[in-house]
Write a protein that holds these residues in place. Structure first.
Motif, PDB file in Angstrom:
ATOM      1  N   THR A   1       1.020  -1.075   0.028  1.00  0.00           N
ATOM      2  CA  THR A   1      -0.030  -0.131   0.085  1.00  0.00           C
ATOM      3  C   THR A   1       0.753   1.205  -0.056  1.00  0.00           C
ATOM      4  O   THR A   1       1.863   1.296   0.911  1.00  0.00           O
ATOM      5  CB  THR A   1      -1.106   0.097   1.397  1.00  0.00           C
ATOM      6  OG1 THR A   1      -0.178  -0.137   2.460  1.00  0.00           O
ATOM      7  CG2 THR A   1      -1.827  -1.163   1.167  1.00  0.00           C
ATOM      8  N   VAL A   2       0.592   2.184  -0.889  1.00  0.00           N
ATOM      9  CA  VAL A   2       1.618   3.301  -1.029  1.00  0.00           C
ATOM     10  C   VAL A   2       0.536   4.658  -1.121  1.00  0.00           C
ATOM     11  O   VAL A   2      -0.556   4.473  -1.814  1.00  0.00           O
ATOM     12  CB  VAL A   2       2.529   3.345  -2.169  1.00  0.00           C
ATOM     13  CG1 VAL A   2       3.343   2.179  -1.765  1.00  0.00           C
ATOM     14  CG2 VAL A   2       1.559   2.957  -3.465  1.00  0.00           C
ATOM     15  N   ASP A   3       1.031   5.744  -0.910  1.00  0.00           N
ATOM     16  CA  ASP A   3       0.431   7.040  -1.264  1.00  0.00           C
ATOM     17  C   ASP A   3       1.509   7.793  -2.289  1.00  0.00           C
ATOM     18  O   ASP A   3       2.515   7.260  -2.415  1.00  0.00           O
ATOM     19  CB  ASP A   3       0.108   7.777  -0.013  1.00  0.00           C
ATOM     20  CG  ASP A   3       1.226   8.040   1.033  1.00  0.00           C
ATOM     21  OD1 ASP A   3       2.571   7.749   0.640  1.00  0.00           O
ATOM     22  OD2 ASP A   3       1.033   8.276   2.120  1.00  0.00           O
TER      23      ASP A   3
ATOM     24  N   GLY B   1      -6.456   4.738  -8.475  1.00  0.00           N
ATOM     25  CA  GLY B   1      -5.063   4.560  -7.871  1.00  0.00           C
ATOM     26  C   GLY B   1      -3.959   5.406  -8.395  1.00  0.00           C
ATOM     27  O   GLY B   1      -4.401   6.151  -9.134  1.00  0.00           O
ATOM     28  N   LEU B   2      -2.674   5.081  -7.871  1.00  0.00           N
ATOM     29  CA  LEU B   2      -1.751   6.008  -7.990  1.00  0.00           C
ATOM     30  C   LEU B   2      -1.290   5.867  -9.684  1.00  0.00           C
ATOM     31  O   LEU B   2      -1.313   4.823 -10.003  1.00  0.00           O
ATOM     32  CB  LEU B   2      -0.431   5.928  -7.007  1.00  0.00           C
ATOM     33  CG  LEU B   2      -0.592   6.277  -5.848  1.00  0.00           C
ATOM     34  CD1 LEU B   2       0.557   5.758  -5.015  1.00  0.00           C
ATOM     35  CD2 LEU B   2      -0.971   7.817  -5.725  1.00  0.00           C
ATOM     36  N   ALA B   3      -1.056   7.054  -9.966  1.00  0.00           N
ATOM     37  CA  ALA B   3      -0.678   7.089 -11.715  1.00  0.00           C
ATOM     38  C   ALA B   3       0.825   7.701 -11.977  1.00  0.00           C
ATOM     39  O   ALA B   3       0.859   8.854 -11.210  1.00  0.00           O
ATOM     40  CB  ALA B   3      -1.691   7.710 -12.586  1.00  0.00           C
ATOM     41  N   ILE B   4       1.621   6.994 -12.469  1.00  0.00           N
ATOM     42  CA  ILE B   4       2.956   7.606 -12.826  1.00  0.00           C
ATOM     43  C   ILE B   4       2.879   8.025 -14.222  1.00  0.00           C
ATOM     44  O   ILE B   4       2.579   7.095 -15.301  1.00  0.00           O
ATOM     45  CB  ILE B   4       4.085   6.344 -12.751  1.00  0.00           C
ATOM     46  CG1 ILE B   4       3.876   5.949 -11.185  1.00  0.00           C
ATOM     47  CG2 ILE B   4       5.416   7.124 -13.079  1.00  0.00           C
ATOM     48  CD1 ILE B   4       5.128   4.970 -11.027  1.00  0.00           C
TER      49      ILE B   4
ATOM     50  N   VAL C   1       1.160   4.850 -16.008  1.00  0.00           N
ATOM     51  CA  VAL C   1       1.250   3.533 -15.416  1.00  0.00           C
ATOM     52  C   VAL C   1       0.389   3.573 -14.001  1.00  0.00           C
ATOM     53  O   VAL C   1       0.785   4.306 -12.996  1.00  0.00           O
ATOM     54  CB  VAL C   1       2.679   3.209 -15.060  1.00  0.00           C
ATOM     55  CG1 VAL C   1       2.778   1.581 -14.491  1.00  0.00           C
ATOM     56  CG2 VAL C   1       3.522   3.094 -16.375  1.00  0.00           C
ATOM     57  N   VAL C   2      -0.600   3.003 -14.100  1.00  0.00           N
ATOM     58  CA  VAL C   2      -1.488   3.032 -12.842  1.00  0.00           C
ATOM     59  C   VAL C   2      -1.389   1.910 -12.075  1.00  0.00           C
ATOM     60  O   VAL C   2      -1.540   0.697 -12.228  1.00  0.00           O
ATOM     61  CB  VAL C   2      -3.262   3.217 -13.346  1.00  0.00           C
ATOM     62  CG1 VAL C   2      -3.940   3.510 -12.195  1.00  0.00           C
ATOM     63  CG2 VAL C   2      -3.136   4.324 -14.448  1.00  0.00           C
TER      64      VAL C   2
END
Length: 215
Positions: free
Chosen positions: A61-63, A99-102, A208-209
Motif C-alpha cells: 500500500t502506497v500513497d 489508484g496512483l498514476a505515474i 502506469v496506474v
C-alpha cells in the motif's frame, strides 16, 4: 472492418490475459504485431517462462509521498522527482480514483508521431520498473495523446506507445505480463484542456496506474 475486428480481438485478449501463461501472452501479441504493424518486440530480449520472485519487502500500500520517495531512491538523480511537487519534466505521480498514476512525458520518451522509445529514457524506465516490481499491485499501462490530428490515428499511436512501455517492463525488467492490462485512449481522456500548448503537452503521456482495488 478489419480495424474493428482487430480492436475487438485485442480487447478479448486483454480480458483473458490473466489466464494466459507467459508464452501464450507473447504469442498473442505477436499476432497483434502482424496486424497493427507497430507493436514490435525487441529481438535481443526474451521472456522467461516463469514470473520473477517478488522482493520480500513488497510495497503493498502506497500513497503519493511513499511512491515518490521509492522512485527517488531507485531512479538516477537527474531523473528524481521534486519532493515538494512530486513532479519533474520526465514524469509525475498523482492520485486518481483508480489508484496512483505515474505519467510519463511522451514528448521526452518518444519522437513526435513515433511509438519507438527514446533509448536515453531507458534509465528512467529501469528505475521505475524496480519500484513496480516490488509493489503488490496489478498495473495498467495506458497511452494518451493530445487532440491534434486524426482521433483514430491518435488512438493507435497511444496504444503502440503504451505497448512499448509494457514491453520494457516485461522483457527488460523481467516482470510477469499477467500483472498488466494495456489500453490506448488517444485524445479521449485528457488531463488538461487542449486549447493551450501546455495543456496539450500534459495530455501527451503514457500512464502506469497502480490499481488500488487489485492488490
Amino acid at each position: 472492418t478489419d480495424l474493428s475486428y482487430m480492436l475487438l480481438t485485442f480487447f478479448v485478449l486483454i480480458m483473458s490475459m490473466s489466464s494466459m501463461n507467459d508464452k501464450a501472452f507473447k504469442d498473442a501479441f505477436g499476432f497483434l504485431n502482424q496486424g497493427f504493424g507497430v507493436l514490435e518486440f525487441p529481438a535481443p530480449q526474451k521472456l522467461h517462462s516463469m514470473p520473477s520472485p517478488v522482493d520480500a519487502n513488497v510495497l503493498k500500500t502506497v500513497d503519493v509521498a511513499t511512491l515518490t520517495k521509492a522512485l527517488n531512491a531507485s531512479v538516477a538523480p537527474p531523473y528524481a522527482l521534486d519532493p515538494r511537487t512530486g513532479a519533474n519534466k520526465y514524469y509525475d505521480v498523482r492520485q486518481t480514483p483508480r489508484g496512483l498514476a505515474i505519467a510519463l512525458n511522451s514528448d521526452l520518451f518518444f519522437d513526435s508521431g513515433s511509438a519507438r522509445l527514446n533509448p536515453e529514457m531507458a534509465p528512467v524506465l529501469a528505475g521505475i520498473a524496480k519500484v513496480l516490481k516490488r509493489s503488490g499491485y496489478q498495473l495498467a499501462v495506458e497511452g494518451h495523446t493530445d487532440a491534434v490530428g486524426d482521433p483514430q490515428a491518435n488512438v493507435m499511436l497511444s496504444l503502440a506507445r503504451a505497448q512499448g512501455v509494457l514491453d520494457t517492463f516485461v522483457y527488460a525488467a523481467d516482470m510477469s505480463p499477467r500483472r498488466f492490462s494495456l489500453a490506448g485512449y488517444g485524445p479521449f481522456l485528457p488531463r488538461m484542456p487542449n486549447d493551450t500548448e501546455a495543456g496539450r503537452a500534459k495530455n501527451r503521456r503514457v500512464e502506469v496506474v497502480l490499481l488500488k482495488n487489485r492488490l
